[in-house]
Every structure is written in structure tokens, then in C-alpha cells.
Design a protein around this motif. Structure first.
Motif, PDB file in Angstrom:
ATOM      1  N   ILE A 127       0.839  -1.201   0.000  1.00  0.00           N
ATOM      2  CA  ILE A 127       0.000   0.000   0.000  1.00  0.00           C
ATOM      3  C   ILE A 127       0.873   1.250   0.000  1.00  0.00           C
ATOM      4  O   ILE A 127       0.590   2.231  -0.706  1.00  0.00           O
ATOM      5  CB  ILE A 127      -0.951  -0.011   1.225  1.00  0.00           C
ATOM      6  N   ILE A 128       1.941   1.221   0.783  1.00  0.00           N
ATOM      7  CA  ILE A 128       2.867   2.358   0.823  1.00  0.00           C
ATOM      8  C   ILE A 128       3.519   2.563  -0.542  1.00  0.00           C
ATOM      9  O   ILE A 128       3.635   3.698  -1.021  1.00  0.00           O
ATOM     10  CB  ILE A 128       3.935   2.139   1.911  1.00  0.00           C
ATOM     11  N   ARG A 129       3.918   1.472  -1.190  1.00  0.00           N
ATOM     12  CA  ARG A 129       4.545   1.604  -2.512  1.00  0.00           C
ATOM     13  C   ARG A 129       3.562   2.185  -3.531  1.00  0.00           C
ATOM     14  O   ARG A 129       3.950   3.006  -4.366  1.00  0.00           O
ATOM     15  CB  ARG A 129       5.043   0.240  -3.004  1.00  0.00           C
ATOM     16  N   MET A 130       2.302   1.779  -3.469  1.00  0.00           N
ATOM     17  CA  MET A 130       1.324   2.323  -4.410  1.00  0.00           C
ATOM     18  C   MET A 130       1.097   3.804  -4.152  1.00  0.00           C
ATOM     19  O   MET A 130       0.870   4.569  -5.083  1.00  0.00           O
ATOM     20  CB  MET A 130       0.008   1.548  -4.307  1.00  0.00           C
ATOM     21  N   ARG A 131       1.157   4.216  -2.892  1.00  0.00           N
ATOM     22  CA  ARG A 131       1.007   5.636  -2.578  1.00  0.00           C
ATOM     23  C   ARG A 131       2.224   6.417  -3.084  1.00  0.00           C
ATOM     24  O   ARG A 131       2.085   7.518  -3.622  1.00  0.00           O
ATOM     25  CB  ARG A 131       0.837   5.832  -1.072  1.00  0.00           C
ATOM     26  N   GLU A 132       3.400   5.842  -2.940  1.00  0.00           N
ATOM     27  CA  GLU A 132       4.620   6.527  -3.371  1.00  0.00           C
ATOM     28  C   GLU A 132       4.776   6.513  -4.892  1.00  0.00           C
ATOM     29  O   GLU A 132       5.094   7.535  -5.509  1.00  0.00           O
ATOM     30  CB  GLU A 132       5.841   5.847  -2.741  1.00  0.00           C
ATOM     31  N   TYR A 133       4.580   5.346  -5.501  1.00  0.00           N
ATOM     32  CA  TYR A 133       4.884   5.163  -6.917  1.00  0.00           C
ATOM     33  C   TYR A 133       3.674   5.331  -7.829  1.00  0.00           C
ATOM     34  O   TYR A 133       3.836   5.429  -9.050  1.00  0.00           O
ATOM     35  CB  TYR A 133       5.470   3.772  -7.163  1.00  0.00           C
ATOM     36  N   GLY A 134       2.454   5.321  -7.252  1.00  0.00           N
ATOM     37  CA  GLY A 134       1.266   5.392  -8.081  1.00  0.00           C
ATOM     38  C   GLY A 134       1.007   4.082  -8.793  1.00  0.00           C
ATOM     39  O   GLY A 134       1.393   3.002  -8.319  1.00  0.00           O
TER      40      GLY A 134
END
Length: 376
Positions: A327-334
Motif C-alpha cells: 500500500i505504501i509503494r502504491m502511494r509513493e509510486y502510483g
């Protein structure tokens, strides 16, 4: 036994300091050594130990092996249009956090562009930028299939940020959330024909301000712009501000609302009206003030009144969902970056270990990330 000295290349260290915007005095202070000790490293009369080298590596965000390069890297930086910290005036240099995040964004853009080319992905067609910010806003609304009612009906300002980010990504723009600290710039953009990038600072803004930043930086991309902004008050910055405000507060829709509320003119200290408009359109106070000024129903004293208004308060939190790595990666990387990396891996263009490295996940997390991407 004394720590083994590491025979680093002092020219490379000096280059890395300059690129990171870190002075020799600052490095010496962080390492807990005197300036004389540091100067002996640069003159090759001495060298740091391994523990000191690891600290240098963390400070300058470079691998330890980087400092053993035989010569200074060839450097042809991608310039970026930087949006300055809120309320800043005049010229300034980029700080070390900004330089590091720009460098990271450039690396991800390069990886994404390579993947898109190898996957034969079509390059996004950015709309033509008109001379008028108003006309450009209308064109971009059509391009993003955007309706102002999405904002009016949205449950929160954060929801509008997510909707606009998703709309940009659906059109092929890579949108990154970066962390540069509250005193850093609000965002930057890097034009590329195949993978244009917008990055916004997630640690320095309210949700409504993030939405404004996304659109402001889009204004730079529409001009295929890659020049560092010398001043936050220059003509290009003002144009991008007007474009973002016109997008979020369309003239006819806003005028109808002002007529309904019988607001003929907004006085310089009438922050309550600004707050009501902000709540309706999920736009920041400053965005509202800029738009009212542009439409001739307020003057610049209103903008000064709302710049640091305590009424623009936002509740924190993440809505209760566990903040897992994916979830954090999707927030950071889109969506754009991980989708391209995973598609390249699935098509045999990229090794599994490299895909994990680029996405900063382990095998289980990457599987979960891919699953989540199929659900959005």
C-alpha cells in the motif's frame, strides 16, 4: 586495532557533495570530525574508516561503492520545473532532500521509459497548451474526462486528490508522491515524451494543496518544460497557478454559485466565504483566493489574508487501513511505474530480482502489489 582506511576518490566525494547540496562543514558536523580531518581526506593525506564511509553514503544517498569510482561521473542532469515552498520569494538553491528526490524520480522515469519502449506502449498525447490558462483548463478537463461535479460530490478533499491523480495516470502520466520535508518545494515535473512525471511533496501540504500542485505541475508538462524555475513569482509560475485554479473552479460554475449566494464581491478579510467555496469545490484557500482575484471579485489583499489561515485544517490519518508495504509503494509510486515494471517482468524483459529492486519489495510483497493493481 584501528579501523581500516577506505581509499575513496576525493574528487567523487566532492562531486557528490555538490550534487546533494551539502557543504563540507555540514558533512564534517554530521560525521563528528573536524574540518581539518575532512580536508586531509580531500588532499589524500588520510581517508575515512568504513563506519564513516557508511555515514557518508547515508547522508549523500549514494552506495558506498560509488565513492571508489576512478573518476567523476559524467553529469547531464534532467532539469525540472520546481514549485517553491509555500510563501517563498526570490531565487534559492535546491536543498539536499529535493536533489535526492529529483534523482530518484529521474531513475524511475528512466526505468519506466525503458519498460514502455520494450513493451511497445503508446506514448501519452498531452493536450495542446493554449495561450490562455482558461482555455487550456477547458481542454484538459476534456482530456481527463473531468467534470466539476466530481469535486462537488466528493466526500473529501483527499478523495479529489486521488481522483485527479488516477485520471492523470489513466492518461499515461507517472505521478509520484515524494517526501522532502515541510520546508521543501511542493512539487516538480520532468517532461518525457513517453513517460512524463509529476511529483508532489506529501509531507508539506494539505490534500487540497496537493491537488493544486498536481495541476500546476501538469501546466509545466503541457509546455514540455524542463527548466528550473528561477523565481516563484515569474510569469510561467503565475500562468500555471491560473491554469490550476481555472481547472478546479470553472468560471461559469463558480459565477453561478456566487450569484446563488449573492456574493458580488469578497472583501479582503472575508475568509468565511473562501472557506465555503473551498468546501464546495474541495480546493485550497489559496486556490479559491487566486480564482476570485482572477475573476475580478476580490483583490490581492484577500490572498494575503488566507495564506496562513488557521481555518484550513485537515484531519490526519489513513482511514483505518493497515499500511502494508504494498500500500505504501502504491502511494509513493502510483500505478504507472509498478504496472510497467511488473509487465516487463511478466513478458520476460526484466529479471525477477531487478523488478523487486526497482519496486523496493520482496517476493511476497510484489505478489500482493500485483494483485492490488488488478483491483484498481
Amino acid at each position: 586495532m584501528p579501523a581500516a582506511k577506505q581509499s575513496i576518490n576525493p574528487d567523487v566525494l566532492a562531486w557528490a557533495l555538490k550534487q546533494a547540496g551539502v557543504s563540507k562543514d555540514e558533512l564534517a558536523r554530521d560525521l563528528g570530525v573536524s574540518s581539518d580531518v575532512l580536508e586531509r581526506w580531500f588532499s589524500r593525506d588520510d581517508a575515512p574508516g568504513m563506519t564513516q564511509l557508511r555515514k557518508i553514503s547515508r547522508k549523500l544517498r549514494r552506495p558506498t561503492s560509488f565513492f571508489f569510482l576512478p573518476k567523476v561521473p559524467r553529469h547531464s542532469p534532467t532539469e525540472a520545473a520546481f514549485r517553491h515552498p509555500l510563501g517563498s520569494k526570490g531565487k534559492r538553491s535546491l536543498n539536499s532532500d529535493e536533489v535526492a528526490e529529483l534523482r530518484s524520480a529521474q531513475r524511475r522515469q528512466k526505468i519506466a521509459a525503458w519498460a514502455a519502449e520494450n513493451l511497445e506502449e503508446l506514448a501519452p498525447e498531452l493536450p495542446k497548451r493554449e495561450k490562455s490558462a482558461e482555455a487550456t483548463a477547458l481542454r484538459v478537463q476534456q482530456w481527463l474526462l473531468w467534470n466539476v461535479e466530481f469535486q462537488v460530490k466528493a466526500t473529501s478533499k483527499n478523495r479529489v486528490t486521488k481522483l485527479i491523480r488516477r485520471s492523470l495516470e489513466d492518461q499515461g502520466v507517472m505521478v509520484l508522491q515524494v517526501s522532502m520535508g515541510r520546508d521543501s518545494c511542493r512539487g516538480f515535473s520532468i517532461y518525457h515524451q513517453r513517460v512524463p512525471v509529476i511529483a508532489y511533496n506529501g509531507s508539506s501540504q494539505t490534500a487540497a494543496a496537493r491537488t493544486f500542485t498536481l495541476l500546476h505541475e501538469l501546466g509545466h508538462l503541457l509546455a514540455h518544460e524542463q527548466a528550473v524555475c528561477a523565481s516563484p513569482q515569474d510569469a510561467e509560475e503565475r500562468w500555471c497557478d491560473r491554469f490550476a485554479a481555472a481547472f478546479l473552479l470553472p468560471k461559469s460554475h463558480l459565477r453561478d454559485y456566487l450569484a446563488f449566494k449573492k456574493y458580488d464581491y469578497v472583501e479582503h478579510d472575508d475568509v468565511d466565504i473562501v472557506r465555503l467555496i473551498s468546501q464546495r469545490y474541495k480546493a485550497s484557500f489559496q486556490c479559491v483566493a487566486l480564482r476570485l482575484i482572477d475573476l475580478g471579485v476580490a483583490d490581492w489583499s484577500l490572498y494575503e489574508s488566507v495564506r496562513n489561515s488557521p481555518l484550513e485544517i485537515e484531519k490526519g490519518g489513513f482511514g483505518g487501513e493497515a499500511q502494508t508495504t504494498e500500500i505504501i509503494r502504491m502511494r509513493e509510486y502510483g500505478l504507472t511505474f509498478p504496472r510497467l515494471v511488473l509487465a516487463a517482468r511478466d513478458r520476460g524483459k526484466l529479471a525477477e530480482i531487478d523488478a523487486r529492486k526497482y519496486l523496493n519489495v520482496d517476493g511476497e510483497q510484489m505478489t500482493s502489489l500485483q494483485h492490488r493493481l488488478t483491483e484498481v
